[in-house]
Scaffold this motif. Structure first.
Motif, PDB file in Angstrom:
ATOM      1  N   THR A  53       0.784  -1.213  -0.003  1.00 33.91           N
ATOM      2  CA  THR A  53       0.042  -0.199   0.220  1.00 33.91           C
ATOM      3  C   THR A  53       0.916   1.115  -0.092  1.00 33.91           C
ATOM      4  OG1 THR A  53      -0.111   0.120   2.280  1.00 33.91           O
ATOM      5  CG2 THR A  53      -1.856  -1.216   1.116  1.00 33.91           C
ATOM      6  N   SER A  54       0.489   2.326  -0.627  1.00 35.07           N
ATOM      7  CA  SER A  54       1.112   3.607  -0.563  1.00 35.07           C
ATOM      8  C   SER A  54       1.339   4.214   0.823  1.00 35.07           C
ATOM      9  CB  SER A  54       0.262   4.497  -1.367  1.00 35.07           C
ATOM     10  OG  SER A  54       0.391   4.041  -2.885  1.00 35.07           O
ATOM     11  N   PRO A  98       1.361   8.779  -6.498  1.00 36.90           N
ATOM     12  CA  PRO A  98       2.347   9.606  -7.306  1.00 36.90           C
ATOM     13  C   PRO A  98       3.469  10.064  -6.218  1.00 36.90           C
ATOM     14  CG  PRO A  98       0.122  10.397  -8.061  1.00 36.90           C
ATOM     15  CD  PRO A  98      -0.002   9.516  -7.026  1.00 36.90           C
ATOM     16  N   LYS A  99       3.028  10.455  -5.096  1.00 29.57           N
ATOM     17  CA  LYS A  99       4.058  11.136  -4.143  1.00 29.57           C
ATOM     18  C   LYS A  99       5.109  10.136  -3.863  1.00 29.57           C
ATOM     19  CE  LYS A  99       0.616  14.023  -1.751  1.00 29.57           C
ATOM     20  NZ  LYS A  99      -0.220  14.220  -0.665  1.00 29.57           N
ATOM     21  N   LEU A 100       4.987   8.955  -4.003  1.00 27.60           N
ATOM     22  CA  LEU A 100       6.026   7.768  -3.813  1.00 27.60           C
ATOM     23  C   LEU A 100       7.442   8.232  -4.326  1.00 27.60           C
ATOM     24  CD1 LEU A 100       7.073   5.408  -2.341  1.00 27.60           C
ATOM     25  CD2 LEU A 100       6.044   4.031  -3.897  1.00 27.60           C
ATOM     26  N   THR A 101       7.287   8.379  -5.611  1.00 25.80           N
ATOM     27  CA  THR A 101       8.359   8.505  -6.589  1.00 25.80           C
ATOM     28  C   THR A 101       8.561  10.069  -6.792  1.00 25.80           C
ATOM     29  OG1 THR A 101       6.847   8.255  -8.608  1.00 25.80           O
ATOM     30  CG2 THR A 101       8.407   6.330  -7.556  1.00 25.80           C
ATOM     31  N   GLN A 102       8.001  10.786  -6.290  1.00 31.47           N
ATOM     32  CA  GLN A 102       8.212  12.222  -6.214  1.00 31.47           C
ATOM     33  C   GLN A 102       9.037  12.825  -5.273  1.00 31.47           C
ATOM     34  OE1 GLN A 102       4.291  14.030  -6.621  1.00 31.47           O
ATOM     35  NE2 GLN A 102       4.022  13.293  -8.760  1.00 31.47           N
ATOM     36  N   GLN A 103       9.377  11.914  -4.410  1.00 30.53           N
ATOM     37  CA  GLN A 103      10.319  12.335  -3.242  1.00 30.53           C
ATOM     38  C   GLN A 103      11.889  12.616  -3.496  1.00 30.53           C
ATOM     39  OE1 GLN A 103       8.416  10.386   0.702  1.00 30.53           O
ATOM     40  NE2 GLN A 103       8.717   8.817  -0.958  1.00 30.53           N
ATOM     41  N   TYR A 132      13.805  10.184  -3.680  1.00 27.08           N
ATOM     42  CA  TYR A 132      14.577   9.023  -3.569  1.00 27.08           C
ATOM     43  C   TYR A 132      15.211   8.138  -4.493  1.00 27.08           C
ATOM     44  CZ  TYR A 132      12.834  10.085   1.160  1.00 27.08           C
ATOM     45  OH  TYR A 132      12.544  10.867   2.234  1.00 27.08           O
ATOM     46  N   LYS A 133      16.594   8.006  -4.944  1.00 21.76           N
ATOM     47  CA  LYS A 133      17.047   7.389  -5.983  1.00 21.76           C
ATOM     48  C   LYS A 133      16.916   5.785  -5.732  1.00 21.76           C
ATOM     49  CE  LYS A 133      18.703  11.095  -7.841  1.00 21.76           C
ATOM     50  NZ  LYS A 133      17.805  11.734  -9.125  1.00 21.76           N
ATOM     51  N   VAL A 134      16.536   5.413  -4.500  1.00 24.19           N
ATOM     52  CA  VAL A 134      16.631   3.908  -4.372  1.00 24.19           C
ATOM     53  C   VAL A 134      15.058   3.422  -4.709  1.00 24.19           C
ATOM     54  CG1 VAL A 134      18.390   3.872  -2.868  1.00 24.19           C
ATOM     55  CG2 VAL A 134      15.997   4.064  -1.875  1.00 24.19           C
ATOM     56  N   THR A 135      14.161   4.231  -5.059  1.00 22.72           N
ATOM     57  CA  THR A 135      12.909   3.873  -4.868  1.00 22.72           C
ATOM     58  C   THR A 135      12.117   3.811  -6.320  1.00 22.72           C
ATOM     59  OG1 THR A 135      12.270   5.251  -2.850  1.00 22.72           O
ATOM     60  CG2 THR A 135      10.427   4.676  -4.150  1.00 22.72           C
ATOM     61  N   PHE A 136      11.607   2.780  -6.777  1.00 28.68           N
ATOM     62  CA  PHE A 136      11.056   2.239  -8.130  1.00 28.68           C
ATOM     63  C   PHE A 136       9.670   1.740  -8.040  1.00 28.68           C
ATOM     64  CE2 PHE A 136      15.674   2.142  -8.114  1.00 28.68           C
ATOM     65  CZ  PHE A 136      15.799   2.573  -9.129  1.00 28.68           C
ATOM     66  N   ASN A 159       0.603   4.804 -11.885  1.00 27.78           N
ATOM     67  CA  ASN A 159       0.076   5.388 -10.735  1.00 27.78           C
ATOM     68  C   ASN A 159      -1.252   6.021 -10.838  1.00 27.78           C
ATOM     69  OD1 ASN A 159       0.191   7.939 -11.948  1.00 27.78           O
ATOM     70  ND2 ASN A 159       2.284   8.145 -11.865  1.00 27.78           N
ATOM     71  N   ASP A 160      -1.700   6.584  -9.768  1.00 28.96           N
ATOM     72  CA  ASP A 160      -3.111   7.116  -9.461  1.00 28.96           C
ATOM     73  C   ASP A 160      -3.449   8.157 -10.390  1.00 28.96           C
ATOM     74  OD1 ASP A 160      -3.453   5.478  -7.234  1.00 28.96           O
ATOM     75  OD2 ASP A 160      -2.835   6.971  -5.828  1.00 28.96           O
ATOM     76  N   LEU A 161      -2.649   8.960 -10.903  1.00 27.43           N
ATOM     77  CA  LEU A 161      -2.906   9.929 -11.856  1.00 27.43           C
ATOM     78  C   LEU A 161      -3.477   9.501 -13.111  1.00 27.43           C
ATOM     79  CD1 LEU A 161       0.272  12.498 -11.339  1.00 27.43           C
ATOM     80  CD2 LEU A 161      -2.212  12.606 -10.232  1.00 27.43           C
ATOM     81  N   GLN A 162      -2.798   8.230 -13.577  1.00 27.69           N
ATOM     82  CA  GLN A 162      -3.143   7.445 -14.795  1.00 27.69           C
ATOM     83  C   GLN A 162      -4.697   7.065 -14.610  1.00 27.69           C
ATOM     84  OE1 GLN A 162       0.749   5.711 -14.393  1.00 27.69           O
ATOM     85  NE2 GLN A 162       1.137   6.320 -16.556  1.00 27.69           N
ATOM     86  N   GLN A 163      -4.739   6.180 -13.463  1.00 26.01           N
ATOM     87  CA  GLN A 163      -6.121   5.385 -13.169  1.00 26.01           C
ATOM     88  C   GLN A 163      -7.173   6.386 -13.031  1.00 26.01           C
ATOM     89  OE1 GLN A 163      -6.615   1.949 -10.544  1.00 26.01           O
ATOM     90  NE2 GLN A 163      -4.587   2.520  -9.800  1.00 26.01           N
ATOM     91  N   GLY A 164      -6.867   7.658 -12.192  1.00 29.04           N
ATOM     92  CA  GLY A 164      -7.946   8.654 -12.052  1.00 29.04           C
ATOM     93  C   GLY A 164      -8.475   9.241 -13.410  1.00 29.04           C
ATOM     94  N   ALA A 165      -7.516   9.410 -14.296  1.00 29.74           N
ATOM     95  CA  ALA A 165      -7.727  10.056 -15.374  1.00 29.74           C
ATOM     96  C   ALA A 165      -8.569   8.936 -16.476  1.00 29.74           C
ATOM     97  CB  ALA A 165      -6.540  10.441 -16.280  1.00 29.74           C
ATOM     98  N   ALA A 166      -8.330   7.750 -16.249  1.00 30.10           N
ATOM     99  CA  ALA A 166      -8.882   6.636 -17.258  1.00 30.10           C
ATOM    100  C   ALA A 166     -10.339   6.560 -16.692  1.00 30.10           C
ATOM    101  CB  ALA A 166      -8.342   5.212 -16.999  1.00 30.10           C
ATOM    102  N   MET A 167     -10.472   6.466 -15.428  1.00 37.84           N
ATOM    103  CA  MET A 167     -11.938   6.263 -14.727  1.00 37.84           C
ATOM    104  C   MET A 167     -12.812   7.484 -15.196  1.00 37.84           C
ATOM    105  SD  MET A 167     -14.233   4.322 -13.652  1.00 37.84           S
ATOM    106  CE  MET A 167     -13.690   2.914 -12.671  1.00 37.84           C
TER     107      MET A 167
END
Length: 371
Positions: free
Chosen positions: A102-103, A128-133, A135-139, A144-152
């Motif tokens: 979970t996020s 989206p915030k997870l990879t916007q921080q 941190y170079k070790v995070t993948f 992400n939610d932006l893509q899901q929200g737009a599609a729905m």
């Protein structure tokens, strides 16, 4: 002669030591207890299958045969437990981590992994915030939610022709983030949001907020959260006589939702899922069959992505010829890997570049893809 024998024995011992197995620990973190334990176990099993496949290949790293070992931690989908689980994995000396599910768990845990320099790939955290921080070790290997929200939002407007929508979320980083993205896109498309309500990821009684929402006669009700709450919510909506559409994100798009709310499900229920249907994944059909054979259960949701996340870590180690996180991290950032779920190449933030979103409708006892 005796000296020669000893020298030969020493040489043999050195050669044996050089070729001895090296154990490389890979962590998995997710909810293994609590209401969404079935989702966490699904992801852990996906990672476990990857570990078993890698061990069967006899991979050599640093001149030694690699023996990969999965180290699991239960974060209970709780932010505080997530940081504790992350610290345990760091203390255990894992070379990389698959997780968190979970996020709300991934975001606080990411600080621990960054501080320890341990690469972590989430198979399912979509905020989206997870990879916007930074941190170079995070993948992330999923949309992400932006893509899901737009599609729905687009489907609600163009296909369902809804003009009034009510939105509920569970106040988690995942549920609220997804709901926010959906609402933002609805507003851009001119759809009226007639109610915005909140609950929790532990609640089971939603009658008060659902009664309030029903009075506003929405064409659709969207829930940002997981199946453990979506199922009773849907049943209670039906009890109130609601006849509109029920919508959700990937937390609703599960086989668990089918079993938890089978009596209330109808063709008026829709969901989005980050990624593409398993039958359309490059290795989806084979993975589905192998997973069922190995674990005697069907894939819930994220197992293929957990598998690819674990394999991505291992592939980067192979490419760098090292399991030292500092040495293989650059190889992970440059990874170009054909996985079960698709082509895995990360952008500068750590998001997978080729991320799809699929819309589903409940039909004849199953989730049927609409695109």
């Amino acid at each position: 002669m005796k000296k020669t024998v000893l020298t030969l024995a020493a040489l043999a011992l050195c050669a044996s030591t050089a070729n001895a197995d090296v154990t490389i620990k890979i962590g998995h973190a997710g909810p293994l207890t609590g209401p969404i334990a079935h989702i966490g176990k699904d992801g852990e099993n996906g990672a476990r299958l990857a570990i078993e496949d890698a061990n069967a290949k006899g991979i050599m790293i640093g001149g030694q045969k690699a023996k990969f070992e999965l180290v699991g931690e239960d974060d209970q989908a709780d932010p505080r437990q997530a940081t504790t689980a992350a610290q345990r994995l760091a203390d255990e000396g894992v070379a990389g981590v698959v997780g968190h599910v979970t996020s709300g768990a991934s975001i606080p845990a990411s600080r621990i992994y960054d501080r320890a320099g341990i690469p972590v790939i989430t198979p399912s955290s979509t905020n989206p915030k997870l990879t916007q921080q930074g941190y170079k070790v995070t993948f992330r290997v999923i949309a992400n939610d932006l893509q899901q929200g737009a599609a729905m939002a687009k489907y609600v407007t163009e296909n369902l022709k809804a003009t009034k929508v009510a939105v509920i979320d569970d106040r988690t980083a995942y549920g609220q983030g997804l709901a926010d993205a959906f609402v933002d896109n609805l507003k851009r498309l001119g759809v009226q949001v007639v109610g915005r309500e909140f609950t929790s990821d532990k609640a089971t009684d939603f009658m008060a907020i659902l009664t309030k929402i029903k009075s506003k006669t929405p064409d659709a009700v969207f829930y940002g959260g997981m199946d453990a709450q979506a199922a009773p919510m849907l049943r209670q909506l039906k009890q109130l006589g609601y006849t509109g559409k029920f919508l959700g994100g990937d937390g609703v798009c599960t086989s668990g939702m089918l079993s938890l709310s089978s009596a209330a499900l109808s063709s008026d229920v829709y969901c989005t899922q980050a990624g593409i249907p398993m039958e359309k994944m490059p290795g989806g059909a084979q993975f589905k069959a192998r997973f069922k054979e190995r674990f005697k259960t069907d894939v819930q949701l994220y197992a293929p992505y957990s598998y690819d996340a674990a394999m991505a870590l291992i592939e980067a180690m192979k490419n760098a010829n090292s399991a030292d996180p500092a040495k293989y991290l650059p190889a992970l950032q440059k990874l170009d890997y054909k996985g079960v779920t698709g082509h895995i190449v990360f952008d500068k933030n750590g998001d997978v570049k080729e991320a799809g979103v699929t819309l589903y409708q409940f039909q004849n006892g199953a989730w049927k893809p609409l695109n």
